[in-house]
Motif scaffolding. Structure first.
Motif, PDB file in Angstrom:
ATOM      1  N   LEU A 180       3.229   8.156 -15.407  1.00 41.61           N
ATOM      2  CA  LEU A 180       2.553   7.702 -14.194  1.00 41.61           C
ATOM      3  C   LEU A 180       1.905   6.334 -14.413  1.00 41.61           C
ATOM      4  O   LEU A 180       1.954   5.461 -13.542  1.00 41.61           O
ATOM      5  CB  LEU A 180       1.496   8.723 -13.757  1.00 41.61           C
ATOM      6  CG  LEU A 180       2.071   9.997 -13.136  1.00 41.61           C
ATOM      7  CD1 LEU A 180       0.985  11.058 -12.975  1.00 41.61           C
ATOM      8  CD2 LEU A 180       2.702   9.687 -11.777  1.00 41.61           C
TER       9      LEU A 180
ATOM     10  N   LEU B  95       2.604   2.855 -12.509  1.00 41.89           N
ATOM     11  CA  LEU B  95       1.532   2.019 -11.946  1.00 41.89           C
ATOM     12  C   LEU B  95       1.667   0.576 -12.450  1.00 41.89           C
ATOM     13  O   LEU B  95       1.527  -0.381 -11.682  1.00 41.89           O
ATOM     14  CB  LEU B  95       0.162   2.591 -12.317  1.00 41.89           C
ATOM     15  CG  LEU B  95      -1.052   1.766 -11.858  1.00 41.89           C
ATOM     16  CD1 LEU B  95      -1.083   1.639 -10.341  1.00 41.89           C
ATOM     17  CD2 LEU B  95      -2.353   2.383 -12.365  1.00 41.89           C
TER      18      LEU B  95
ATOM     19  N   ALA C 242       1.604  11.807  -8.105  1.00 41.28           N
ATOM     20  CA  ALA C 242       0.728  12.214  -9.197  1.00 41.28           C
ATOM     21  C   ALA C 242      -0.004  13.500  -8.851  1.00 41.28           C
ATOM     22  O   ALA C 242      -0.119  14.417  -9.670  1.00 41.28           O
ATOM     23  CB  ALA C 242      -0.280  11.098  -9.501  1.00 41.28           C
ATOM     24  N   LEU C 243      -0.476  13.565  -7.620  1.00 43.24           N
ATOM     25  CA  LEU C 243      -1.211  14.763  -7.195  1.00 43.24           C
ATOM     26  C   LEU C 243      -0.314  15.994  -7.306  1.00 43.24           C
ATOM     27  O   LEU C 243      -0.762  17.072  -7.692  1.00 43.24           O
ATOM     28  CB  LEU C 243      -1.670  14.569  -5.741  1.00 43.24           C
ATOM     29  CG  LEU C 243      -2.850  15.396  -5.267  1.00 43.24           C
ATOM     30  CD1 LEU C 243      -4.077  15.102  -6.116  1.00 43.24           C
ATOM     31  CD2 LEU C 243      -3.163  15.085  -3.810  1.00 43.24           C
TER      32      LEU C 243
ATOM     33  N   LEU D  36       1.681   2.489  -3.465  1.00 43.59           N
ATOM     34  CA  LEU D  36       0.574   3.084  -4.206  1.00 43.59           C
ATOM     35  C   LEU D  36       0.254   4.470  -3.672  1.00 43.59           C
ATOM     36  O   LEU D  36      -0.001   5.404  -4.429  1.00 43.59           O
ATOM     37  CB  LEU D  36      -0.653   2.172  -4.098  1.00 43.59           C
ATOM     38  CG  LEU D  36      -0.502   0.838  -4.828  1.00 43.59           C
ATOM     39  CD1 LEU D  36      -1.653  -0.095  -4.503  1.00 43.59           C
ATOM     40  CD2 LEU D  36      -0.433   1.066  -6.335  1.00 43.59           C
ATOM     41  N   VAL D  37       0.289   4.605  -2.352  1.00 45.72           N
ATOM     42  CA  VAL D  37      -0.004   5.914  -1.770  1.00 45.72           C
ATOM     43  C   VAL D  37       1.064   6.921  -2.180  1.00 45.72           C
ATOM     44  O   VAL D  37       0.765   8.069  -2.516  1.00 45.72           O
ATOM     45  CB  VAL D  37      -0.108   5.806  -0.227  1.00 45.72           C
ATOM     46  CG1 VAL D  37      -0.224   7.179   0.394  1.00 45.72           C
ATOM     47  CG2 VAL D  37      -1.304   4.944   0.159  1.00 45.72           C
TER      48      VAL D  37
ATOM     49  N   PRO E  73       0.810  -1.212   0.000  1.00 44.91           N
ATOM     50  CA  PRO E  73       0.000   0.000   0.000  1.00 44.91           C
ATOM     51  C   PRO E  73       0.846   1.266   0.000  1.00 44.91           C
ATOM     52  O   PRO E  73       0.488   2.249  -0.658  1.00 44.91           O
ATOM     53  CB  PRO E  73      -0.792  -0.116   1.293  1.00 44.91           C
ATOM     54  CG  PRO E  73      -0.816  -1.550   1.615  1.00 44.91           C
ATOM     55  CD  PRO E  73       0.442  -2.128   1.066  1.00 44.91           C
TER      56      PRO E  73
ATOM     57  N   LEU F  13       2.823   6.849  -4.878  1.00 42.05           N
ATOM     58  CA  LEU F  13       2.606   7.143  -6.292  1.00 42.05           C
ATOM     59  C   LEU F  13       1.463   8.142  -6.448  1.00 42.05           C
ATOM     60  O   LEU F  13       1.526   9.076  -7.257  1.00 42.05           O
ATOM     61  CB  LEU F  13       2.283   5.830  -7.021  1.00 42.05           C
ATOM     62  CG  LEU F  13       2.332   5.830  -8.541  1.00 42.05           C
ATOM     63  CD1 LEU F  13       3.650   6.368  -9.038  1.00 42.05           C
ATOM     64  CD2 LEU F  13       2.117   4.412  -9.058  1.00 42.05           C
ATOM     65  N   PHE F  14       0.420   7.958  -5.645  1.00 42.08           N
ATOM     66  CA  PHE F  14      -0.722   8.859  -5.668  1.00 42.08           C
ATOM     67  C   PHE F  14      -0.276  10.280  -5.295  1.00 42.08           C
ATOM     68  O   PHE F  14      -0.630  11.255  -5.958  1.00 42.08           O
ATOM     69  CB  PHE F  14      -1.782   8.357  -4.687  1.00 42.08           C
ATOM     70  CG  PHE F  14      -2.951   9.290  -4.504  1.00 42.08           C
ATOM     71  CD1 PHE F  14      -3.968   9.335  -5.446  1.00 42.08           C
ATOM     72  CD2 PHE F  14      -3.038  10.102  -3.385  1.00 42.08           C
ATOM     73  CE1 PHE F  14      -5.049  10.185  -5.280  1.00 42.08           C
ATOM     74  CE2 PHE F  14      -4.115  10.957  -3.217  1.00 42.08           C
ATOM     75  CZ  PHE F  14      -5.122  10.997  -4.164  1.00 42.08           C
TER      76      PHE F  14
END
Lengths: 81, 925, 121
Positions: A58, A62, A23-24, A16-17, A13, A19-20
């Motif tokens: 991105l 992913l 991206a933000l 992924l967080v 997790p 990466l998020f």
């Protein structure tokens, strides 16, 4: 809950967080202004090329995070005797 | 510009719809054969692409033509959502599949204690928010049709309603949706045909749009660089690819950019059709991982040609030359590429129909389960005694489908021309975004309550209606426009697009900000204001901790208490699920619990929970709750019951672990006991040895005394010298005996803690000097020399003078015993160290080897060569050690064989140190 | 010819009394101060009887007794075990080691002399 969440065989997790969050950051003000210049790349405007490029990158990340074989995500394999 | 005949376009449309039917039929047949075509991540991801509706297909180009890259945030938001899909979406899927959730209304209502009111509110918000969006799709199809047949400017009023192709398409879609969307009553069962058809449509629209894009970019122009080079010659177009707005002077609206990103991030998960495809129709939650990036790539691909088409259209037709939203059709038509134009039209139609089908299924499910069913329940139409209601349910759902689609059509006919495509889409997005706090909060926060969710939803929705819906109506001319500028009743602070005078935000960001602020505030505030009820708390646990259970198919806890009868439950299930399905449900359950047949099932909490979840799959969680409650006798679920049930469950789960731990700790206890026993045994052994040693030490002098005395008695004519020698030995052994008795008593007292200590301040120099005086005779007899090295001035210590004297005398007499017969020499030293005074007694005797240094302080151990060892009790040093240790010091020996021995002890300074720092006593001054 | 008796004890005052006793009874007395010396003198001087203290440094009396009994050449050496330990286990050990008699300290001089006289008769 989080510990069980890891058990789905999926990516960690945290990755992924992270990466998020990345991206933000890169898809919003003010980093977007980096590309807002009257410059062309191969005849195309920098802003459009950059946005699609970042987008594709991105997705690439992913895919990389999601599709790595499970063995690599687990703890290092035990050395052979 | 070429036009196509209406019959051709309608014929192709009808043909396309037939293909859809064929695809769906094929998929259903394959599913019936057990060879499902939708059971993989690719079809799953393509079904998600229902996100790209006609609004994307036509609207993106339109938006790009006006705002440049501003069409992008709507697709970057979903990318953000996809990055977290494995964490968030997978949890939604797991929850929905465990509790057989059938819609987003059901999801939220089930989470907050299966509240029918919440389900109804979510449904109403959805209907109000989504019907315009449905109308938009209808309009997309219609607008495309008009472009193809060249009727863009023709007034539709001249056409009778039965001649309206749009209505025909709408009705055909309704038929499709009814056939493939209401195949099973159980909504948590997958609609294989529908999913397959939607995935197929996603391929068609992507293919068609890419074909149109390639045609425009390389057919009409000479590649993207050419389009851009030519666009630079048009002053208005240059700024489209800059952030700072059309004039190049304005500020980049980063707040709006951010708002759009976040909004679309929520929408891709919360729109009814997205929830339907991603959550309800999910075959296997593991597919989410791969589908997330496939869907992201899909969105990237379908957007690649948006800018080239938009710019190409603007260059080709000139600004204002044609509606940009239909460039994808009009550009091929302008080049007489009719086949491509038809393909592009079919692509647009597939985008619209896919959205319509899925959205309608989702919305009609909510309307049926969450609006109509509760009403019918209240009217007792479905109560006990009613027959099989499965037919009725299906009819309700089919009517709802037709109604939703027709509502959309009517809306389109009434209001179709006043809304720009993109803005109504975003307003719908903002409506479903109101679900976000209650839904995501409910997934991750135990504390959310039904009151909070209801307050948040209603408050957010009200603000949404006021700041976004109302202005759009005013702009349509349905309301006086003055309300926007001056505010209601002239109150400027309440102007819908500038609440409380906040300006500088575009109306969407403004509306989203206020509605979400009110929504979140009410949700959190009301949730915190009152503790959750038992049922809210239990559902919170089931949702938030959904991953915390061993068996993926069964909930971890069953929050139900009461009495139920098996026939009642069978009867209820039969009425709601149909006889065949109900039979299967109970047969499977009987097998799972190990009952021999259905009649052997125990009607316990687990059965009630199981039946309730099966019914929930058909009529929704809230209605299922009401129905089950009507046929069983249940106790109200209080918060204490929830805690008890949790305790029981954790106890049962804990038993295995506890047993394991118990046996491990028992083993540890056994080990400890064994060790303690060994210690006790060795203590016992030591005591035994001590007694044995004492006995030995007592008997040895007694032996000499008795033997010599008897001999003297028996031999009266003994030589007087010999007799004197014997008597001397007897006296000496008697002394040894009494010394021994004293020391044993001393030792025993000290060991038992009964020794008396009488401590005062002592000057150690004085004490040592006295000790040497006392023993002076002893050393003088042996011709030994005693040297004192006591330093000048040392602090006093607090100790028992007599006891310390005993130690010093013992050390001195030991030295005297062991010193050589000639040239004996003893040195007594006293020196001060950092925290202690150290007394040393050094002799020049035979010395003690290092391995005996510890043992000589043990009882009855004497050092040195036994052959010429002087007599001793073997208790002197142990007693000295006791004494020194009592005062916090230590005693030790430094020696090696042949080098004499130094016995030393230290006494800490500052113990009971008030003596040292005592103020001078008055009598001294 | 007088018979030779070996006294093996590490307590000098006990040796004094035993020596006096044995000499007065007419025996020739040898003295050993520890176990090793005792075993050495038994082998070299072949005393008829040994008064052996059980607790001696180096080699204990019990060990000396066992060593003597293991040597066939010394088979006719009488051994009287003297011990200050009165526990049953000590008696058993002494008997087990092959002593001919076992005397607990303190002992009666008359009884001891009588016992030695009987054993050497």
């Amino acid at each position: 809950m989080t510990t069980r969440n890891r058990d789905g065989g999926g990516p960690p997790p945290e990755r992924l967080v992270a990466l998020f969050a990345l991206a933000l950051a890169v898809l919003n003000f003010p980093l977007l202004l980096l590309w807002d210049r009257p410059v062309t790349v191969l005849g195309l405007p920098l802003l459009g090329v950059a946005l699609f490029g970042v987008w594709a990158a991105l997705i690439g990340l992913l895919i990389w995070v999601s599709e790595r074989p499970a063995a690599h995500r687990r703890k290092p394999r035990r050395p052979l005797r | 510009m070429t036009v196509l005949s209406p019959s051709l376009v309608l014929g192709v449309s009808a043909g396309y719809l037939l293909v859809l039917f064929a695809v769906a039929t094929f998929a259903e047949r394959r599913a019936a054969q057990g060879r499902s075509v939708i059971g993989n991540a690719w079809v799953y991801a393509l079904s998600w692409a229902v996100y790209c509706s006609a609004w994307t297909y036509f609207g993106s180009v339109g938006r790009a033509a006006v705002g440049g890259i501003w069409f992008l945030p709507i697709y970057l938001g979903p990318l953000l959502a996809m990055l977290l899909a494995w964490l968030v979406l997978r949890k939604m899927v797991r929850i929905a599949q465990t509790y057989r959730v059938t819609s987003i209304a059901d999801f939220i209502a089930t989470r907050y204690g299966k509240s029918p009111a919440l389900a109804a509110v979510v449904t109403l918000i959805t209907v109000i928010g989504i019907v315009p969006y449905i109308a938009l799709q209808v309009k997309g199809v219609s607008a495309g049709y008009e472009v193809l047949i060249g009727q863009a400017e023709v007034q539709r009023t001249g056409v009778a309603w039965w001649q309206d192709g749009t209505l025909a398409v709408t009705l055909a879609l309704a038929a499709f949706t009814i056939v493939f969307g209401t195949r099973h009553l159980d909504l948590s069962e997958r609609h294989e045909g529908m999913v397959a058809a939607v995935a197929f449509e996603s391929l068609v629209k992507l293919g068609a749009f890419l074909a149109a894009g390639v045609f425009v970019t390389w057919g009409l122009f000479d590649g993207p660089a050419d389009i851009w080079a030519r666009a630079r010659d048009v002053p208005d177009l240059q700024s489209l690819l800059r952030l700072k707005g059309a004039t190049g002077a304005g500020d980049f609206g980063h707040a709006q950019w951010f708002a759009l990103t976040i909004l679309s991030m929520f929408s891709v998960l919360l729109l009814p059709r997205q929830f339907q495809m991603m959550v309800v129709e999910c075959v296997d939650e593991r597919h989410v991982l791969r589908a997330a990036w496939i869907f992201s790539l899909y969105l990237l691909a379908i957007n690649i040609f948006v800018l080239p088409i938009a710019l190409g259209g603007l260059i080709h037709f000139g600004p204002g030359g044609a509606n940009p939203e239909t460039f994808v059709l009009s550009l091929p038509l302008s080049q007489n590429a009719t086949a491509l134009a038809l393909l592009a039209y079919i692509g647009g139609m597939s985008a619209a129909t896919g959205m319509l089908i899925v959205e309608t299924v989702a919305v009609s499910t909510m309307v049926c389960n969450d609006l109509v069913m509760p009403a019918l329940l209240r009217m007792r139409v479905m109560g006990a005694g009613a027959g099989d209601v499965t037919r009725l349910l299906l009819v309700i759902r089919r009517v709802a489908i037709l109604a939703v689609l027709l509502l959309g059509y009517v809306y389109f006919r009434v209001a179709g021309d006043v809304y720009a495509l993109v803005s109504i889409g975003l307003i719908s997005f903002a409506a479903v975004a109101q679900f976000a706090p209650a839904l995501f909060g409910g997934m991750y926060w135990h504390g959310g309550t039904a009151a909070g969710a209801m307050g948040g939803l209603l408050g957010g929705f009200a603000v949404w209606a006021y700041t976004l819906l109302l202005p759009s109506m005013a702009k349509s001319g349905w309301l006086p426009g003055g309300i926007l500028d001056q505010g209601p009743f002239g109150i400027a602070l309440l102007a819908p697009e500038r609440l409380f005078g906040i300006t500088g935000l575009d109306n969407l960001t403004h509306g989203l900000f206020w509605s979400m602020l009110v929504n979140v505030t009410l949700y959190v505030g009301l949730s915190l204001a009152r503790a959750p009820s038992g049922r809210e708390a239990s559902q919170a646990l089931l949702f938030v901790d959904v991953f915390d259970r061993a068996d993926a198919a069964e909930p971890q806890w069953i929050f139900w208490r009461g009495r139920a009868r098996l026939p009642d439950l069978v009867d209820l299930a039969t009425r709601l699920l149909g006889r065949a399905r109900a039979d299967k449900v109970f047969r499977d359950y009987a097998q799972a619990v190990g009952a021999r047949d259905i009649s052997g099932i125990t009607a316990d909490a687990r059965l009630v929970d199981h039946v309730e979840r099966q019914i929930a799959g058909a009529v929704g969680g809230a209605s299922a709750r009401i129905m089950v409650a009507s046929v069983v006798q249940e106790e109200p679920l209080g918060i204490t019951d929830v805690i008890e049930i949790l305790d029981e469950a954790s106890q049962i789960r804990g038993y295995a672990r506890a047993l394991e731990e118990k046996s491990r700790s028992l083993e540890a206890v056994m080990d400890e006991l064994r060790a303690a026993n060994d210690a006790l045994k060795s203590l016992d052994q030591m005591k035994d040895d001590f007694m044995s040693s004492v006995t030995h030490e007592l008997r040895t002098p007694l032996t000499s005394i008795r033997a010599l005395s008897e001999l003297m008695l028996d031999v009266p004519d003994m030589d007087p010298d010999e007799r004197a020698e014997f008597l001397r030995i007897v006296v000496s052994e008697s002394q040894r005996l009494s010394r021994l008795v004293n020391q044993v008593l001393d030792m025993a007292k000290m060991e038992s803690g009964h020794a008396e200590w009488c401590s005062t301040e002592i000057d150690l120099r004085e004490l040592l000097t006295d000790a040497v005086h006392v023993t002076a005779e002893l050393f003088r007899e042996r011709g030994a020399e005693v040297v004192m090295d006591l330093g000048d001035d040392v602090p006093r210590v607090f100790a028992d003078r007599d006891r310390l004297m005993q130690v010093v005398l013992n050390l001195l007499s030991n030295a005297a015993k062991f010193m050589p017969d000639q040239g004996g020499r003893v040195t007594v030293t006293l020196r001060q160290e950092a925290q202690a005074l150290v007394v040393g007694v050094r002799d020049n005797g035979p010395g003690i080897s290092a391995d005996q240094h510890g043992a000589i302080f043990d009882r009855f151990q004497q050092a040195g060569d036994p052959a010429d060892r002087p007599p001793g009790t073997g208790l002197g040093l142990p007693i000295s050690r006791r004494i020194v240790e009592h005062f916090g010091g230590r005693i030790w020996v430094e020696s090696a064989p042949g080098e004499g021995a130094l016995f030393a002890f230290s006494l800490p300074l500052g113990r009971q140190g008030e003596g040292e720092h005592e103020p001078e006593s008055p009598d001294r001054g | 010819m007088s018979q030779r008796v070996l006294i093996a004890d590490d307590e000098p005052n006990i040796v004094v009394s035993l020596e006096f006793m044995m000499k007065r009874a007419g025996y020739e007395v040898l003295v050993a101060r520890d176990g090793l010396q005792a075993l050495d003198m038994i082998r070299r001087e072949r005393p008829r009887l040994v008064l052996l203290d059980g607790m001696m440094p180096g080699l204990s009396g019990f060990e000396v007794c066992e060593a003597v009994r293991a040597d066939d050449a010394l088979a006719d050496t009488k051994i009287v075990m003297l011990t200050a330990k009165g526990r049953d286990t000590d008696v058993a050990r002494g008997v087990g080691a092959g002593a001919d008699a076992y005397v607990v300290k303190p002992f009666s001089t008359r009884d001891l002399v009588d016992m030695v006289r009987d054993m050497l008769a």
